[in-house]
Write a protein that holds these residues in place. Sequence first.
Motif, PDB file in Angstrom:
ATOM      1  N   CYS A  28       0.998  -1.119   0.175  1.00 56.04           N
ATOM      2  CA  CYS A  28      -0.010   0.019  -0.196  1.00 56.04           C
ATOM      3  C   CYS A  28       0.831   1.216   0.093  1.00 56.04           C
ATOM      4  N   ASP A  29       0.925   1.966  -1.190  1.00 51.86           N
ATOM      5  CA  ASP A  29       1.642   3.155  -1.224  1.00 51.86           C
ATOM      6  C   ASP A  29       0.456   4.418  -1.392  1.00 51.86           C
ATOM      7  N   THR A  30       0.982   5.552  -0.544  1.00 46.85           N
ATOM      8  CA  THR A  30       0.202   6.791  -0.644  1.00 46.85           C
ATOM      9  C   THR A  30       1.083   7.801  -1.092  1.00 46.85           C
ATOM     10  N   TRP A  31       0.453   8.876  -2.420  1.00 43.22           N
ATOM     11  CA  TRP A  31       0.984   9.831  -2.750  1.00 43.22           C
ATOM     12  C   TRP A  31       0.028  11.095  -2.402  1.00 43.22           C
ATOM     13  N   SER A  73       0.046  17.976  -4.216  1.00 41.79           N
ATOM     14  CA  SER A  73       1.200  19.111  -3.665  1.00 41.79           C
ATOM     15  C   SER A  73       0.668  20.586  -3.907  1.00 41.79           C
ATOM     16  N   ASP A  74      -0.926  20.610  -3.902  1.00 38.93           N
ATOM     17  CA  ASP A  74      -1.440  21.467  -3.941  1.00 38.93           C
ATOM     18  C   ASP A  74      -2.040  22.130  -2.713  1.00 38.93           C
ATOM     19  N   GLY A  75      -1.952  21.330  -1.565  1.00 37.32           N
ATOM     20  CA  GLY A  75      -2.497  21.962  -0.381  1.00 37.32           C
ATOM     21  C   GLY A  75      -3.814  21.331  -0.097  1.00 37.32           C
ATOM     22  N   SER A  76      -4.373  20.560  -1.154  1.00 35.47           N
ATOM     23  CA  SER A  76      -5.825  20.313  -0.868  1.00 35.47           C
ATOM     24  C   SER A  76      -5.911  19.011   0.049  1.00 35.47           C
ATOM     25  N   GLY A  77      -4.985  18.320   0.320  1.00 39.15           N
ATOM     26  CA  GLY A  77      -4.986  17.314   1.371  1.00 39.15           C
ATOM     27  C   GLY A  77      -5.371  16.007   0.710  1.00 39.15           C
ATOM     28  N   GLN A  78      -5.515  16.140  -0.269  1.00 35.43           N
ATOM     29  CA  GLN A  78      -5.874  14.915  -1.062  1.00 35.43           C
ATOM     30  C   GLN A  78      -4.610  13.748  -1.299  1.00 35.43           C
ATOM     31  N   ARG A  79      -5.094  12.540  -1.269  1.00 33.61           N
ATOM     32  CA  ARG A  79      -3.994  11.661  -1.494  1.00 33.61           C
ATOM     33  C   ARG A  79      -4.297  10.423  -2.190  1.00 33.61           C
ATOM     34  N   LEU A  80      -3.578   9.964  -3.035  1.00 33.05           N
ATOM     35  CA  LEU A  80      -3.679   8.820  -3.910  1.00 33.05           C
ATOM     36  C   LEU A  80      -3.354   7.391  -3.157  1.00 33.05           C
ATOM     37  N   MET A  81      -4.049   6.582  -2.718  1.00 31.36           N
ATOM     38  CA  MET A  81      -3.750   5.278  -2.496  1.00 31.36           C
ATOM     39  C   MET A  81      -3.746   4.187  -3.257  1.00 31.36           C
ATOM     40  N   VAL A  82      -2.542   3.727  -3.445  1.00 31.61           N
ATOM     41  CA  VAL A  82      -2.688   2.267  -4.632  1.00 31.61           C
ATOM     42  C   VAL A  82      -2.214   0.985  -4.040  1.00 31.61           C
ATOM     43  N   LEU A  83      -3.008  -0.043  -4.258  1.00 29.97           N
ATOM     44  CA  LEU A  83      -2.523  -1.364  -3.635  1.00 29.97           C
ATOM     45  C   LEU A  83      -1.981  -2.128  -4.842  1.00 29.97           C
TER      46      LEU A  83
END
Length: 292
Positions: free
Chosen positions: A243-246, A249-259
Motif C-alpha cells: 500500500c503506497d500513498t502519494w 502538492s496543491d495543499g488540498s490534502g488529497q492523497r492517492l492510495m494504491v494497492l
Amino acid sequence: MTSPSGPRALGAFLRARRAQLDPRECGLPETDSARRVAGLRREEVARLAAISVDYYTRLEQGRVRASAPVLTTLSRALRLDEDQQRYLYELAGRSDARPRRSRPAQRVRPAMRRLLDQLPHAPALVLGKRLDILAWNAAATALYTDFTAVPAGRRNYLRLMFTDPVIRGMHRDWAHDARDAVAALRMEAAVDTDDPDLARLVGELTVRDTDFRTWWAEHRVNSATYGTKHYRHHLVGDLTLDCDTWAASDGSGQRLMVLTAQPASSSHDALRILTSWTTEPAEPNPTTGRTA
C-alpha cells in the motif's frame, strides 16, 4: 447575583446529565459491582468522550474551560438533543463556537481522477480530509465494496473500517490496521482542530466502538505513506498487497492510495482474477454522485 453560566454551572449540568443516562443505552458493558451513583460514572463519560478522567473531573469541578471539539464529543457521549447542546455551549461561553456548518464539499482533482483511470488492475482510492473517500477505480470496487451503494456523506475510510462488517472482516489483522488508521486521523486533527465534520466523525465512532475510544485517547500519530495490507477476500482468498500513498502538492490534502501485489506471486494472480470481473469504472459523477 451569581451568573447562571460559567464553569461551575457547566459542571453542575454535566453532573446532572450523566446521572440521567442508562449505562446500557450508552453501549457500556454490564458490571457486577454495585453503582453508588445514578447514571454514568465520571470515568465512563470520559471514556465515551475520549478524554482523560482527570480532565473531565476538572471540567465538572469548574477548574478548566472546555474547547469546542471537547464540547462536541461530550454532546455525543451525553446524548444531548439540540436544545441541550445549545445550552451546553452557552454555559461554556462558546455559543458562537459551536460548529453548525460543514466545510465546502471536497472535489477530486482532475489529475487524481486521470490516475485512477490508468490503473485498471491496481485498486486505488482518492482520500480527502478526514480520510473521506472521494473517488475510486473499478479495481477498488472489486476488492472492497460497491462504494456507490454507500451514502456520499458516509464514504469515509476509517468509518467503514469500524462499521462495515465486510470491510472490517476482510482485514486479517484488523486491530493493527484500524489502529494505524486512527493514528492517521490523529494527524488530520492536528491540521484543523476546529473541523466540525472531524468532530462529528470522532464523536460517532467514540460512542459506537470501544476500540476506537481507546486508540483515539492514546494520541498516537502516524504519517506513514507506505506499508503492507493483509486481506482475506471472500472470492479469491488471502491477499498480501503493498500500500503506497502519494499526497497532492496543491495543499488540498488529497492523497492517492494504491494497492499492488508482488509480480508472479499468488496475490498478484488473485488480484488479476478479481479485477478482471469488473470492467466498468466505478467512480461517481462529480455532480450527481452516480456512476456513468
